[in-house]
Scaffold this motif. Structure first.
Motif, PDB file in Angstrom:
ATOM      1  N   ASP A  35       0.734  -0.981   0.025  1.00 18.01           N
ATOM      2  CA  ASP A  35      -0.121   0.054  -0.146  1.00 18.01           C
ATOM      3  C   ASP A  35       0.803   1.244  -0.184  1.00 18.01           C
ATOM      4  O   ASP A  35       0.364   2.416   0.694  1.00 18.01           O
ATOM      5  N   SER A  36       2.068   1.212  -0.602  1.00 17.61           N
ATOM      6  CA  SER A  36       2.913   2.269  -0.703  1.00 17.61           C
ATOM      7  C   SER A  36       2.200   3.546  -1.362  1.00 17.61           C
ATOM      8  O   SER A  36       1.474   3.521  -2.304  1.00 17.61           O
ATOM      9  N   ILE A  37       2.666   4.765  -0.878  1.00 14.83           N
ATOM     10  CA  ILE A  37       2.247   6.053  -1.551  1.00 14.83           C
ATOM     11  C   ILE A  37       3.004   6.266  -2.920  1.00 14.83           C
ATOM     12  O   ILE A  37       2.792   7.125  -3.465  1.00 14.83           O
ATOM     13  N   ALA A  38       4.158   5.654  -2.987  1.00 11.76           N
ATOM     14  CA  ALA A  38       5.086   5.874  -4.011  1.00 11.76           C
ATOM     15  C   ALA A  38       4.194   6.110  -5.188  1.00 11.76           C
ATOM     16  O   ALA A  38       4.691   6.994  -6.230  1.00 11.76           O
ATOM     17  N   PRO A  39       3.539   5.272  -5.869  1.00  9.34           N
ATOM     18  CA  PRO A  39       2.998   5.606  -7.212  1.00  9.34           C
ATOM     19  C   PRO A  39       2.182   6.728  -7.138  1.00  9.34           C
ATOM     20  O   PRO A  39       2.349   7.558  -8.385  1.00  9.34           O
ATOM     21  N   ALA A  40       1.243   7.102  -6.113  1.00 10.52           N
ATOM     22  CA  ALA A  40       0.630   8.321  -6.158  1.00 10.52           C
ATOM     23  C   ALA A  40       1.609   9.442  -6.108  1.00 10.52           C
ATOM     24  O   ALA A  40       1.705  10.461  -6.826  1.00 10.52           O
ATOM     25  N   MET A  41       2.602   9.376  -5.425  1.00 10.93           N
ATOM     26  CA  MET A  41       3.649  10.309  -5.253  1.00 10.93           C
ATOM     27  C   MET A  41       4.178  10.648  -6.275  1.00 10.93           C
ATOM     28  O   MET A  41       4.518  11.895  -6.802  1.00 10.93           O
ATOM     29  N   LEU A  42       4.732   9.871  -6.998  1.00 11.70           N
ATOM     30  CA  LEU A  42       5.423   9.944  -8.517  1.00 11.70           C
ATOM     31  C   LEU A  42       4.527  10.559  -9.370  1.00 11.70           C
ATOM     32  O   LEU A  42       4.904  11.276 -10.313  1.00 11.70           O
ATOM     33  N   ALA A  43       3.397   9.898  -9.534  1.00 16.97           N
ATOM     34  CA  ALA A  43       2.551  10.510 -10.740  1.00 16.97           C
ATOM     35  C   ALA A  43       2.350  12.181 -10.113  1.00 16.97           C
ATOM     36  O   ALA A  43       2.245  12.896 -11.111  1.00 16.97           O
ATOM     37  N   TRP A  44       2.168  12.392  -8.782  1.00 15.19           N
ATOM     38  CA  TRP A  44       2.237  13.926  -8.600  1.00 15.19           C
ATOM     39  C   TRP A  44       3.305  14.686  -8.875  1.00 15.19           C
ATOM     40  O   TRP A  44       3.151  15.761  -9.184  1.00 15.19           O
ATOM     41  N   LEU A  45       4.320  14.317  -8.742  1.00 16.95           N
ATOM     42  CA  LEU A  45       5.754  14.779  -8.935  1.00 16.95           C
ATOM     43  C   LEU A  45       5.887  15.151 -10.372  1.00 16.95           C
ATOM     44  O   LEU A  45       6.431  15.975 -10.786  1.00 16.95           O
ATOM     45  N   TYR A  46       5.492  13.885 -11.296  1.00 20.30           N
ATOM     46  CA  TYR A  46       5.832  14.135 -12.670  1.00 20.30           C
ATOM     47  C   TYR A  46       4.539  14.891 -13.401  1.00 20.30           C
ATOM     48  O   TYR A  46       4.841  15.706 -14.300  1.00 20.30           O
ATOM     49  N   TYR A  47       3.432  14.696 -12.873  1.00 24.52           N
ATOM     50  CA  TYR A  47       2.157  15.337 -13.644  1.00 24.52           C
ATOM     51  C   TYR A  47       1.317  16.305 -12.902  1.00 24.52           C
ATOM     52  O   TYR A  47       0.233  16.668 -13.608  1.00 24.52           O
ATOM     53  N   GLY A  48       1.692  16.594 -11.595  1.00 21.40           N
ATOM     54  CA  GLY A  48       0.838  17.239 -10.936  1.00 21.40           C
ATOM     55  C   GLY A  48       1.267  18.657 -10.406  1.00 21.40           C
ATOM     56  O   GLY A  48       2.306  18.902 -11.018  1.00 21.40           O
ATOM     57  N   LYS A  49       0.647  19.323  -9.777  1.00 21.08           N
ATOM     58  CA  LYS A  49       1.043  20.754  -9.296  1.00 21.08           C
ATOM     59  C   LYS A  49       1.896  20.313  -7.842  1.00 21.08           C
ATOM     60  O   LYS A  49       1.772  21.234  -6.858  1.00 21.08           O
ATOM     61  N   CYS A  50       2.678  19.642  -7.989  1.00 25.06           N
ATOM     62  CA  CYS A  50       3.511  19.144  -6.521  1.00 25.06           C
ATOM     63  C   CYS A  50       4.492  20.476  -6.324  1.00 25.06           C
ATOM     64  O   CYS A  50       4.342  20.812  -5.081  1.00 25.06           O
ATOM     65  N   TYR A  51       5.131  21.009  -7.175  1.00 23.60           N
ATOM     66  CA  TYR A  51       6.094  22.051  -6.781  1.00 23.60           C
ATOM     67  C   TYR A  51       5.282  23.341  -6.085  1.00 23.60           C
ATOM     68  O   TYR A  51       5.684  24.006  -5.189  1.00 23.60           O
ATOM     69  N   GLU A  52       4.217  23.579  -6.804  1.00 22.67           N
ATOM     70  CA  GLU A  52       3.359  24.630  -6.480  1.00 22.67           C
ATOM     71  C   GLU A  52       2.801  24.421  -4.936  1.00 22.67           C
ATOM     72  O   GLU A  52       2.625  25.453  -4.150  1.00 22.67           O
ATOM     73  N   THR A  53       2.256  23.131  -4.898  1.00 21.96           N
ATOM     74  CA  THR A  53       1.776  22.663  -3.516  1.00 21.96           C
ATOM     75  C   THR A  53       2.711  22.935  -2.418  1.00 21.96           C
ATOM     76  O   THR A  53       2.310  23.390  -1.275  1.00 21.96           O
ATOM     77  N   MET A  54       3.949  22.371  -2.753  1.00 27.08           N
ATOM     78  CA  MET A  54       4.820  22.646  -1.503  1.00 27.08           C
ATOM     79  C   MET A  54       5.210  23.945  -1.356  1.00 27.08           C
ATOM     80  O   MET A  54       5.488  24.246  -0.080  1.00 27.08           O
ATOM     81  N   VAL A  55       5.287  24.913  -2.429  1.00 27.08           N
ATOM     82  CA  VAL A  55       5.864  26.084  -2.060  1.00 27.08           C
ATOM     83  C   VAL A  55       4.555  26.766  -1.289  1.00 27.08           C
ATOM     84  O   VAL A  55       4.657  27.832  -0.203  1.00 27.08           O
ATOM     85  N   THR A  56       3.283  26.837  -1.638  1.00 26.83           N
ATOM     86  CA  THR A  56       2.222  26.991  -0.806  1.00 26.83           C
ATOM     87  C   THR A  56       2.150  26.683   0.675  1.00 26.83           C
ATOM     88  O   THR A  56       1.986  27.669   1.632  1.00 26.83           O
ATOM     89  N   GLN A  57       2.379  25.524   0.655  1.00 28.28           N
ATOM     90  CA  GLN A  57       2.487  24.936   2.130  1.00 28.28           C
ATOM     91  C   GLN A  57       3.531  25.578   3.004  1.00 28.28           C
ATOM     92  O   GLN A  57       3.283  25.845   4.080  1.00 28.28           O
ATOM     93  N   LEU A  58       4.736  25.559   2.233  1.00 27.51           N
ATOM     94  CA  LEU A  58       5.794  26.310   2.957  1.00 27.51           C
ATOM     95  C   LEU A  58       5.786  27.687   3.365  1.00 27.51           C
ATOM     96  O   LEU A  58       6.043  28.161   4.353  1.00 27.51           O
ATOM     97  N   GLU A  59       5.216  28.578   2.486  1.00 24.87           N
ATOM     98  CA  GLU A  59       4.795  29.813   2.488  1.00 24.87           C
ATOM     99  C   GLU A  59       3.932  30.077   3.837  1.00 24.87           C
ATOM    100  O   GLU A  59       3.974  31.090   4.600  1.00 24.87           O
TER     101      GLU A  59
END
Length: 307
Positions: free
Chosen positions: A94-118
Motif C-alpha cells: 500500500d505504498s504511496i510511491a505510485p501516487a507520489m510519483l504521478a504527483w511529482l511528474y504530472y501534478g502541481k507538486c511544486y506549487e503545492t509545496m511552495v504554498t504549504q511552506l509559505e
C-alpha cells in the motif's frame, strides 16, 4: 538510469495514474490539506527508503545551520531515486510511491509545496529559525524545479501573479489585464463556410468614419503614450464615436493602422485608463482638472471631423 529506461518509467507512472484515478485523487487531497498529512507521508517514505540520508540531513541541517546547497544535494541523491523506482514497481503493498510519483511528474507538486511552506513562514506558532527553514525550502523547491526542467521561471512568475490575484480578490481584473493580442476570437464564417474579413478600427467608428480615422492617425502619430491613448479612448466613448470595441481590441486595431508608430504595449493603455477611470461611475473619466480639459480637447478635435 539510462534515458530510455527513464522515459519508460515515466510512461509506467502515467499508466498507473490513468488506471488509479481515485487513489491519486485521495493523495492529492491529502497533500493539499492544511494539516499537510500527505506531505508528512512523503517525509515518512523518505525515512523508510533512505534512513541514512535523512538522518544526515536532520543532523546537519537544522536551525540557523541549514544550508541551501546541502538540501539540494540531498534531494538529488541518485541512490534515493533508485530505491524510489523499486518502491514503485512493488505494487503489491500500500505504498504511496505510485501516487507520489504521478504527483511529482504530472501534478502541481511544486506549487503545492511552495504554498504549504509559505504558510509556515507566516505561522505565528513557528519561531524565527523554523520560518527561516521554510523560506529556505521554498528557494530549494523553486530552483530544483527549474534545474530539473519541470518548471520555468515564467511558470513561477505566472504562479505568483495568480496567487496574488486570488489574495487581493481581483482575479477577473488580472485576467483581463493579462489578455494579449494572441487571445484572438475565432474568425467568423459566412453561411457558405467562407471566412469573413477581419474588422478594422474604422468598422467600430460612427459618423464620418473615414475623416475621424484620418484625424486620429494624424494626431496619434505624434501623441501616443498610454495616457494619450487613454484620453482618446474616453473621448471617443463619451462622444459615442466608438462602440463595441474593448481596450485591447482598440489598441490592436490602432496599431494596425499605424504600423511604424511605437504605441507601447496594451498594458500601458490599460493602466492609464484605470488611473483616469472613476471607480464610482465605471466608464466615466474622473473630473480632475487638467485631464478633463485634455479629453475635452480631443472631443472637440474629433467632432470637427464628424461635421
Amino acid at each position: 538510469m539510462a534515458k530510455q529506461d527513464f522515459e519508460q518509467f515515466k510512461q509506467d507512472v502515467k499508466e498507473w495514474l490513468h488506471s488509479h484515478p481515485e487513489e491519486y485523487d485521495r493523495f492529492v487531497a491529502e497533500v493539499n490539506n492544511k494539516s499537510a498529512t500527505g506531505l508528512q507521508k512523503v517525509f515518512k517514505l523518505g525515512w523508510k527508503l533512505t534512513p541514512q540520508m535523512m538522518r544526515k540531513y536532520q543532523d546537519e541541517c537544522h536551525g540557523d545551520l541549514a544550508d541551501e546547497h546541502r538540501l539540494q544535494s540531498y534531494s538529488a541523491d541518485a541512490d534515493a531515486a533508485r530505491l524510489l523506482v523499486e518502491e514503485f514497481r512493488n505494487l503489491q503493498n500500500d505504498s504511496i510511491a505510485p501516487a507520489m510519483l504521478a504527483w511529482l511528474y504530472y501534478g502541481k507538486c511544486y506549487e503545492t509545496m511552495v504554498t504549504q511552506l509559505e504558510a509556515e513562514t507566516h505561522n505565528p506558532a513557528n519561531n524565527f529559525f523554523e520560518k527561516k527553514i521554510a523560506a529556505l525550502m521554498i528557494k530549494v523547491v523553486i530552483s530544483s524545479s527549474i534545474r530539473n526542467n519541470m518548471r520555468t521561471k515564467e511558470d513561477w512568475q505566472n504562479f505568483r501573479q495568480e496567487k496574488k490575484a486570488i489574495e487581493d480578490d481581483c482575479v477577473v481584473e488580472t485576467t483581463i489585464d493579462r489578455l494579449s493580442f494572441d487571445d484572438k476570437p475565432i474568425e467568423e464564417k459566412s453561411p457558405t463556410g467562407e471566412q469573413q474579413p477581419s474588422h478594422t478600427l474604422k468598422d467600430y467608428l460612427h459618423g464620418n468614419q473615414k475623416q475621424i480615422l484620418e484625424k486620429i492617425k494624424l494626431r496619434v502619430s505624434t501623441q501616443h503614450t498610454g495616457t494619450d491613448l487613454a484620453r482618446l479612448y474616453f473621448a471617443l466613448q463619451e462622444e459615442e464615436l466608438l462602440t463595441g470595441c474593448d481596450v485591447t481590441t482598440f489598441h490592436k486595431l490602432l496599431a494596425n493602422e499605424l504600423p511604424s508608430c511605437d504605441l507601447k504595449t496594451v498594458r500601458n493603455l490599460q493602466i492609464s485608463i484605470k488611473k483616469l477611470n472613476d471607480s464610482t461611475n465605471r466608464g466615466k473619466i474622473k473630473d480632475n482638472g487638467i485631464e478633463r480639459s485634455l479629453i475635452n480637447e480631443w472631443k472637440t478635435y474629433l467632432t470637427e471631423a464628424n461635421n
